[in-house]
Design a protein around this motif. Structure first.
Motif, PDB file in Angstrom:
ATOM      1  N   LYS A   1      -7.834   7.779  -0.653  1.00 55.30           N
ATOM      2  CA  LYS A   1      -8.354   6.433  -0.363  1.00 55.30           C
ATOM      3  C   LYS A   1      -7.231   5.500   0.075  1.00 55.30           C
ATOM      4  O   LYS A   1      -7.408   4.705   1.014  1.00 55.30           O
ATOM      5  CB  LYS A   1      -9.072   5.859  -1.588  1.00 55.30           C
ATOM      6  N   LEU A   2      -6.078   5.600  -0.586  1.00 56.94           N
ATOM      7  CA  LEU A   2      -4.939   4.766  -0.200  1.00 56.94           C
ATOM      8  C   LEU A   2      -4.476   5.102   1.218  1.00 56.94           C
ATOM      9  O   LEU A   2      -4.171   4.205   2.007  1.00 56.94           O
ATOM     10  CB  LEU A   2      -3.771   4.985  -1.163  1.00 56.94           C
ATOM     11  N   GLN A   3      -4.429   6.393   1.534  1.00 58.63           N
ATOM     12  CA  GLN A   3      -4.029   6.807   2.887  1.00 58.63           C
ATOM     13  C   GLN A   3      -4.998   6.253   3.926  1.00 58.63           C
ATOM     14  O   GLN A   3      -4.577   5.796   4.990  1.00 58.63           O
ATOM     15  CB  GLN A   3      -3.948   8.336   2.981  1.00 58.63           C
TER      16      GLN A   3
ATOM     17  N   ASP B   1       2.288   1.724  -3.429  1.00 58.44           N
ATOM     18  CA  ASP B   1       1.236   2.289  -4.291  1.00 58.44           C
ATOM     19  C   ASP B   1       1.055   3.779  -4.024  1.00 58.44           C
ATOM     20  O   ASP B   1       0.914   4.573  -4.959  1.00 58.44           O
ATOM     21  CB  ASP B   1      -0.102   1.573  -4.064  1.00 58.44           C
ATOM     22  N   LEU B   2       1.068   4.135  -2.740  1.00 58.51           N
ATOM     23  CA  LEU B   2       0.904   5.533  -2.359  1.00 58.51           C
ATOM     24  C   LEU B   2       2.042   6.379  -2.934  1.00 58.51           C
ATOM     25  O   LEU B   2       1.813   7.470  -3.467  1.00 58.51           O
ATOM     26  CB  LEU B   2       0.850   5.670  -0.831  1.00 58.51           C
TER      27      LEU B   2
ATOM     28  N   ARG C   1      -6.808   3.516   3.601  1.00 54.05           N
ATOM     29  CA  ARG C   1      -6.579   2.068   3.705  1.00 54.05           C
ATOM     30  C   ARG C   1      -5.345   1.769   4.545  1.00 54.05           C
ATOM     31  O   ARG C   1      -5.342   0.834   5.345  1.00 54.05           O
ATOM     32  CB  ARG C   1      -6.432   1.455   2.304  1.00 54.05           C
TER      33      ARG C   1
ATOM     34  N   GLN D   1       1.498   6.775  -6.686  1.00 54.26           N
ATOM     35  CA  GLN D   1       0.405   7.724  -6.930  1.00 54.26           C
ATOM     36  C   GLN D   1       0.884   9.165  -6.688  1.00 54.26           C
ATOM     37  O   GLN D   1       0.539  10.077  -7.434  1.00 54.26           O
ATOM     38  CB  GLN D   1      -0.794   7.415  -6.020  1.00 54.26           C
TER      39      GLN D   1
ATOM     40  N   SER E   1      -7.669   9.166  -5.240  1.00 55.06           N
ATOM     41  CA  SER E   1      -7.110   7.819  -5.065  1.00 55.06           C
ATOM     42  C   SER E   1      -6.026   7.814  -3.993  1.00 55.06           C
ATOM     43  O   SER E   1      -5.911   6.856  -3.219  1.00 55.06           O
ATOM     44  CB  SER E   1      -6.577   7.262  -6.381  1.00 55.06           C
TER      45      SER E   1
ATOM     46  N   LEU F   1       0.841  -1.205   0.000  1.00 53.62           N
ATOM     47  CA  LEU F   1       0.000   0.000   0.000  1.00 53.62           C
ATOM     48  C   LEU F   1       0.877   1.255   0.000  1.00 53.62           C
ATOM     49  O   LEU F   1       0.576   2.232  -0.706  1.00 53.62           O
ATOM     50  CB  LEU F   1      -0.930   0.006   1.218  1.00 53.62           C
TER      51      LEU F   1
END
Length: 131
Positions: free
Chosen positions: A116-118, A14-15, A120, A18, A113, A11
């Motif tokens: 949302k990642l933060q 991914d962050l 999660r 992004q 996005s 994650l």
């Protein structure tokens, strides 16, 4: 606990990706604004030139700077050239506005996005802290 650690790292990766993509979009937006600013200045200058040409009578001498030389030019031809330049610059400004709108839409979706990642990541970290 060990099973959530790789998921958390994924994650976070991914962050980071992004965030890098968002940074690139923001640079593109800044570049677009700079180019748009230059075209806006050129448009104003050309409109001013056209107004000046409209004030001249038909027998007036008009010169065009080509390299280091001033070349005599027909008044009608000079007006036509300036009008074409204004049309071109206006079309470029319209194109840049469309591009800017697309970039801003992409920027907003990237921000969503990332948010949302933060969230999660926080959820995973909160679940990790409880166990």
């Amino acid at each position: 606990m060990a099973s959530s650690s790789p998921a958390l790292r994924e994650l976070q990766r991914d962050l980071e990706n992004q965030a890098n993509a968002l940074s690139k979009i923001q640079k593109d937006i800044a570049k677009n604004h700079q180019v748009r600013k230059q075209y806006t200045i050129q448009l104003g200058e050309n409109e001013l030139v056209l107004k000046e040409l409209e004030l001249l009578n038909e027998s007036a001498n008009v010169y065009k700077l080509i390299g280091p030389v001033l070349v005599k030019q027909d008044l009608a031809e000079a007006k036509a050239n300036v009008k074409k330049r204004i049309e071109y610059i206006s079309a470029e400004l319209k194109r840049l506005d469309g591009t800017l709108q697309d970039l801003e839409d992409k920027q907003n979706s990237k921000k969503e996005s990332i948010l949302k990642l933060q969230q999660r990541i926080q959820t995973v970290q909160a679940g990790k802290a409880k166990s």
